[in-house]
Design a protein around this motif. Structure first.
Motif, PDB file in Angstrom:
ATOM      1  N   PRO A 169       0.841  -1.198   0.000  1.00  0.00           N
ATOM      2  CA  PRO A 169       0.000   0.000   0.000  1.00  0.00           C
ATOM      3  C   PRO A 169       0.878   1.250   0.000  1.00  0.00           C
ATOM      4  N   PRO A 170       0.361   2.367  -0.484  1.00  0.00           N
ATOM      5  CA  PRO A 170       1.143   3.616  -0.404  1.00  0.00           C
ATOM      6  C   PRO A 170       1.556   3.900   1.031  1.00  0.00           C
ATOM      7  N   ASP A 171       2.798   4.333   1.224  1.00  0.00           N
ATOM      8  CA  ASP A 171       3.334   4.528   2.573  1.00  0.00           C
ATOM      9  C   ASP A 171       2.503   5.523   3.381  1.00  0.00           C
ATOM     10  N   ASP A 172       2.120   6.636   2.735  1.00  0.00           N
ATOM     11  CA  ASP A 172       1.389   7.654   3.489  1.00  0.00           C
ATOM     12  C   ASP A 172       0.003   7.147   3.901  1.00  0.00           C
ATOM     13  N   LEU A 173      -0.612   6.300   3.066  1.00  0.00           N
ATOM     14  CA  LEU A 173      -1.930   5.760   3.383  1.00  0.00           C
ATOM     15  C   LEU A 173      -1.857   4.819   4.579  1.00  0.00           C
ATOM     16  N   ALA A 174      -0.906   3.891   4.547  1.00  0.00           N
ATOM     17  CA  ALA A 174      -0.771   2.930   5.645  1.00  0.00           C
ATOM     18  C   ALA A 174      -0.440   3.639   6.955  1.00  0.00           C
ATOM     19  N   ALA A 175       0.453   4.615   6.899  1.00  0.00           N
ATOM     20  CA  ALA A 175       0.860   5.317   8.114  1.00  0.00           C
ATOM     21  C   ALA A 175      -0.299   6.129   8.687  1.00  0.00           C
ATOM     22  N   PHE A 176      -1.049   6.787   7.835  1.00  0.00           N
ATOM     23  CA  PHE A 176      -2.160   7.615   8.304  1.00  0.00           C
ATOM     24  C   PHE A 176      -3.238   6.769   8.970  1.00  0.00           C
ATOM     25  N   LEU A 177      -3.643   5.676   8.331  1.00  0.00           N
ATOM     26  CA  LEU A 177      -4.724   4.857   8.870  1.00  0.00           C
ATOM     27  C   LEU A 177      -4.289   4.072  10.103  1.00  0.00           C
ATOM     28  N   ALA A 178      -3.008   3.821  10.226  1.00  0.00           N
ATOM     29  CA  ALA A 178      -2.523   3.110  11.412  1.00  0.00           C
ATOM     30  C   ALA A 178      -2.670   3.965  12.671  1.00  0.00           C
ATOM     31  N   ASP A 179      -2.581   5.299  12.536  1.00  0.00           N
ATOM     32  CA  ASP A 179      -2.598   6.191  13.697  1.00  0.00           C
ATOM     33  C   ASP A 179      -3.910   6.947  13.865  1.00  0.00           C
ATOM     34  N   ALA A 180      -4.537   7.341  12.762  1.00  0.00           N
ATOM     35  CA  ALA A 180      -5.744   8.163  12.849  1.00  0.00           C
ATOM     36  C   ALA A 180      -6.930   7.336  13.344  1.00  0.00           C
ATOM     37  N   SER A 181      -7.795   7.965  14.127  1.00  0.00           N
ATOM     38  CA  SER A 181      -8.957   7.251  14.651  1.00  0.00           C
ATOM     39  C   SER A 181      -9.870   6.753  13.538  1.00  0.00           C
ATOM     40  N   VAL A 182      -9.870   7.443  12.401  1.00  0.00           N
ATOM     41  CA  VAL A 182     -10.727   7.027  11.300  1.00  0.00           C
ATOM     42  C   VAL A 182     -10.271   5.698  10.708  1.00  0.00           C
ATOM     43  N   GLY A 183      -9.068   5.262  11.046  1.00  0.00           N
ATOM     44  CA  GLY A 183      -8.568   3.984  10.544  1.00  0.00           C
ATOM     45  C   GLY A 183      -9.356   2.794  11.051  1.00  0.00           C
ATOM     46  N   THR A 184     -10.176   2.997  12.071  1.00  0.00           N
ATOM     47  CA  THR A 184     -11.000   1.896  12.576  1.00  0.00           C
ATOM     48  C   THR A 184     -12.257   1.695  11.735  1.00  0.00           C
ATOM     49  N   GLU A 185     -12.522   2.641  10.829  1.00  0.00           N
ATOM     50  CA  GLU A 185     -13.684   2.508   9.954  1.00  0.00           C
ATOM     51  C   GLU A 185     -13.359   1.559   8.800  1.00  0.00           C
ATOM     52  N   PRO A 186     -14.357   0.852   8.267  1.00  0.00           N
ATOM     53  CA  PRO A 186     -14.108  -0.016   7.103  1.00  0.00           C
ATOM     54  C   PRO A 186     -13.884   0.807   5.838  1.00  0.00           C
ATOM     55  N   ILE A 187     -13.308   0.169   4.859  1.00  0.00           N
ATOM     56  CA  ILE A 187     -12.943   0.868   3.623  1.00  0.00           C
ATOM     57  C   ILE A 187     -14.136   1.519   2.935  1.00  0.00           C
ATOM     58  N   PRO A 188     -15.308   0.870   2.795  1.00  0.00           N
ATOM     59  CA  PRO A 188     -16.431   1.557   2.139  1.00  0.00           C
ATOM     60  C   PRO A 188     -16.806   2.863   2.829  1.00  0.00           C
ATOM     61  N   THR A 189     -16.707   2.894   4.155  1.00  0.00           N
ATOM     62  CA  THR A 189     -17.014   4.128   4.879  1.00  0.00           C
ATOM     63  C   THR A 189     -15.993   5.214   4.554  1.00  0.00           C
ATOM     64  N   LEU A 190     -14.725   4.841   4.486  1.00  0.00           N
ATOM     65  CA  LEU A 190     -13.690   5.824   4.130  1.00  0.00           C
ATOM     66  C   LEU A 190     -13.933   6.394   2.742  1.00  0.00           C
ATOM     67  N   LEU A 191     -14.300   5.535   1.813  1.00  0.00           N
ATOM     68  CA  LEU A 191     -14.537   6.017   0.457  1.00  0.00           C
ATOM     69  C   LEU A 191     -15.788   6.888   0.401  1.00  0.00           C
ATOM     70  N   GLU A 192     -16.763   6.596   1.259  1.00  0.00           N
ATOM     71  CA  GLU A 192     -17.938   7.470   1.338  1.00  0.00           C
ATOM     72  C   GLU A 192     -17.537   8.837   1.888  1.00  0.00           C
ATOM     73  N   TYR A 193     -16.722   8.837   2.930  1.00  0.00           N
ATOM     74  CA  TYR A 193     -16.241  10.101   3.481  1.00  0.00           C
ATOM     75  C   TYR A 193     -15.473  10.912   2.433  1.00  0.00           C
ATOM     76  N   ALA A 194     -14.724  10.211   1.589  1.00  0.00           N
ATOM     77  CA  ALA A 194     -13.899  10.909   0.594  1.00  0.00           C
ATOM     78  C   ALA A 194     -14.745  11.695  -0.407  1.00  0.00           C
ATOM     79  N   ASP A 195     -16.039  11.381  -0.479  1.00  0.00           N
ATOM     80  CA  ASP A 195     -16.935  12.111  -1.382  1.00  0.00           C
ATOM     81  C   ASP A 195     -17.609  13.297  -0.696  1.00  0.00           C
ATOM     82  N   TYR A 196     -17.404  13.437   0.612  1.00  0.00           N
ATOM     83  CA  TYR A 196     -18.034  14.537   1.338  1.00  0.00           C
ATOM     84  C   TYR A 196     -17.354  15.863   1.001  1.00  0.00           C
TER      85      TYR A 196
END
Length: 370
Positions: A214-241
Motif C-alpha cells: 500500500p502507499p506509505d502515506d496511506l498505511a501510516a495515516f490509517l494506522a494512527d488516525a482514529s478514522v482507521g478503525t472505519e471499514p474501507i467503504p465508509t472511508l470512500l464514502e467520506y472521501a466524497d463529502y
C-alpha cells in the motif's frame, strides 16, 4: 508479405542505396553541401529583393540586389559544380530594369543545380527506405520466433488426453477461488481499514501470495488516525463529502482528503486475485509451494471452510502424476483451437516449425548479405 517479397525488397533497397551513395560520391559530398548552400543563399536573395527591386520600385534596392548577387557569385569556389549556372544568372540581372519574370527565370535556371543537390536528399531517402525494409525483416523474424515458441508449446500438448476428467481439477480450484474472493470481499467491506492494510503488509513474508504494497502515506495515516478503525467503504464514502461536512467525521480532513481520497484507485483494485489460482493451472510443484503459503495467509481473515477448500487443492497437487495428466488436458483444451488439435493429432506441428525455421534462416541470411 511473403519471405521472398521481403528478401526482394531488401535486395532492391540495398541496391538503391548503393546507387544513391555512388551518385553523391561521383560529385563529392562536400561539394554538394557547398552547392546546396550556394543555391539556398541565392534563393534567399531572390525572395528578399523580388518585391523591392522589380519594376519602377525602390532603385536603391535594385542596386543592392545586383551588387549582392554579383558578390555572391564572385565568392563561389572556382571548382564549384555548375558554377556557370550562377554566373549566367548574375549576367541575366545586368539590365536597366527587372521584372518578376526575371526572378522566375533565375529560379528555373537553377534546375541543373537542383538536380545535383537532390542527390543528397535521394541518398537520405534511400537510407530511410533501406532502414525501413530491414525493420520489416527484423519484425518478421520476431514474429517467426514467437510463432515457433508457440508451436513448440503446442507440440508439448500432443500427448494430452482430451477426454480426461479435467473437472476433477477445475472444480476444487474454482470453488476455492470463488470462496476466497467472497471472503476477501467481506473482509474488505466489514473490517477496519487499518486491519486490511496490516494484512496486506503482512503478505510481504509470503512471496507466492504477496499483495502490492500500500502507499506509505496511506498505511501510516490509517494506522494512527482514529478514522482507521472505519471499514474501507465508509472511508470512500467520506472521501466524497464536502470539506465542511467531512470535518464532522474526521479529525484531519485535509490530510484525509489527500491521503485517502488520493488513493481511491488502490482501494478499488484491492481484491483476492493474489490469493487465487490461475487456469490452466501451474505445475504441481508450484501449486504445492503456493498452497503452503496461502494457508498461512488465508486463515488470517477467511473462515475454516475456505482453508479446507484450499487444502483440497493442495492434496490434488501432491498426487503429481494424476495432477499433471489433468493439467495437460486442461492446457490443451484452453490453448488449442480445433484446427490446432487436428494438426497436433496429425503430427503436422513439426512440419510447421520446420517451415518457419527455414524462413527464419532465409531472412537472417538476407540481413547479413544485404
Amino acid at each position: 508479405m511473403s519471405t521472398e517479397s521481403l528478401v526482394d525488397d531488401l535486395r532492391s533497397a540495398r541496391q538503391a542505396l548503393e546507387d544513391a551513395e555512388a551518385a553523391v560520391a561521383a560529385i563529392g559530398e562536400d561539394q554538394l553541401e557547398r552547392l546546396r548552400s550556394a543555391r539556398d543563399d541565392l534563393l534567399s536573395l531572390l525572395d528578399s529583393y523580388e518585391g523591392r527591386a522589380t519594376g519602377s520600385g525602390d532603385f536603391q534596392a535594385y542596386l543592392e540586389f545586383q551588387e549582392a548577387v554579383a558578390d555572391h557569385v564572385e565568392d563561389l569556389p572556382e571548382d564549384l559544380p555548375e558554377r556557370e549556372v550562377f554566373e549566367a544568372i548574375d549576367e541575366s540581372f545586368e539590365k536597366r530594369r527587372l521584372s518578376e519574370s526575371d526572378f522566375d527565370a533565375a529560379r528555373d535556371a537553377l534546375g541543373p543545380v537542383d538536380d545535383l543537390v537532390d542527390r543528397l536528399g535521394q541518398r537520405e531517402q534511400a537510407h530511410e527506405r533501406y532502414r525501413a525494409t530491414r525493420r520489416d525483416v527484423e519484425s518478421r523474424l520476431r514474429e517467426i520466433d514467437e510463432e515457433i515458441d508457440r508451436l513448440e508449446r503446442v507440440a508439448t500438448l500432443a500427448d494430452a488426453d482430451l477426454d480426461a476428467p479435467v473437472d476433477e481439477l477445475r472444480e476444487p480450484m474454482t470453488s476455492y477461488n470463488d470462496s476466497v474472493a467472497d471472503a476477501f470481499t467481506s473482509f474488505k467491506r466489514d473490517d477496519p481499514a487499518r486491519d486490511v492494510l496490516a494484512f496486506v503488509e503482512a503478505t510481504r513474508s509470503f512471496p507466492l501470495a504477496r499483495y502490492p504494497d500500500p502507499p506509505d502515506d496511506l498505511a501510516a495515516f490509517l494506522a494512527d488516525a482514529s478514522v482507521g478503525t472505519e471499514p474501507i467503504p465508509t472511508l470512500l464514502e467520506y472521501a466524497d463529502y464536502s470539506r465542511s461536512k467531512l470535518e464532522h467525521y474526521v479529525d484531519q480532513p485535509q490530510t484525509f482528503m489527500r491521503v485517502v481520497g488520493g488513493n481511491r484507485t488502490y482501494f478499488d483494485r484491492l481484491d483476492a486475485e493474489p490469493l487465487q489460482f490461475e487456469w490452466p493451472p501451474a505445475p504441481a510443484d508450484e501449486v504445492r509451494w503456493r498452497a503452503d503459503e496461502l494457508v498461512s495467509v488465508v486463515n488470517r481473515f477467511a473462515p475454516d471452510s475456505v482453508v479446507e477448500q484450499l487444502e483440497r487443492v493442495h492434496a490434488l497437487a501432491r498426487d503429481e502424476p494424476h495432477y499433471e495428466h489433468l493439467r495437460l488436458t486442461a492446457r490443451a483444451r484452453e490453448e488449442l483451437s480445433q484446427a490446432e488439435r487436428e494438426r497436433v493429432a496429425a503430427g503436422a506441428v513439426g512440419d510447421d516449425i520446420e517451415a518457419l525455421e527455414s524462413e527464419r534462416e532465409r531472412l537472417t541470411t538476407a540481413l547479413e548479405e544485404y
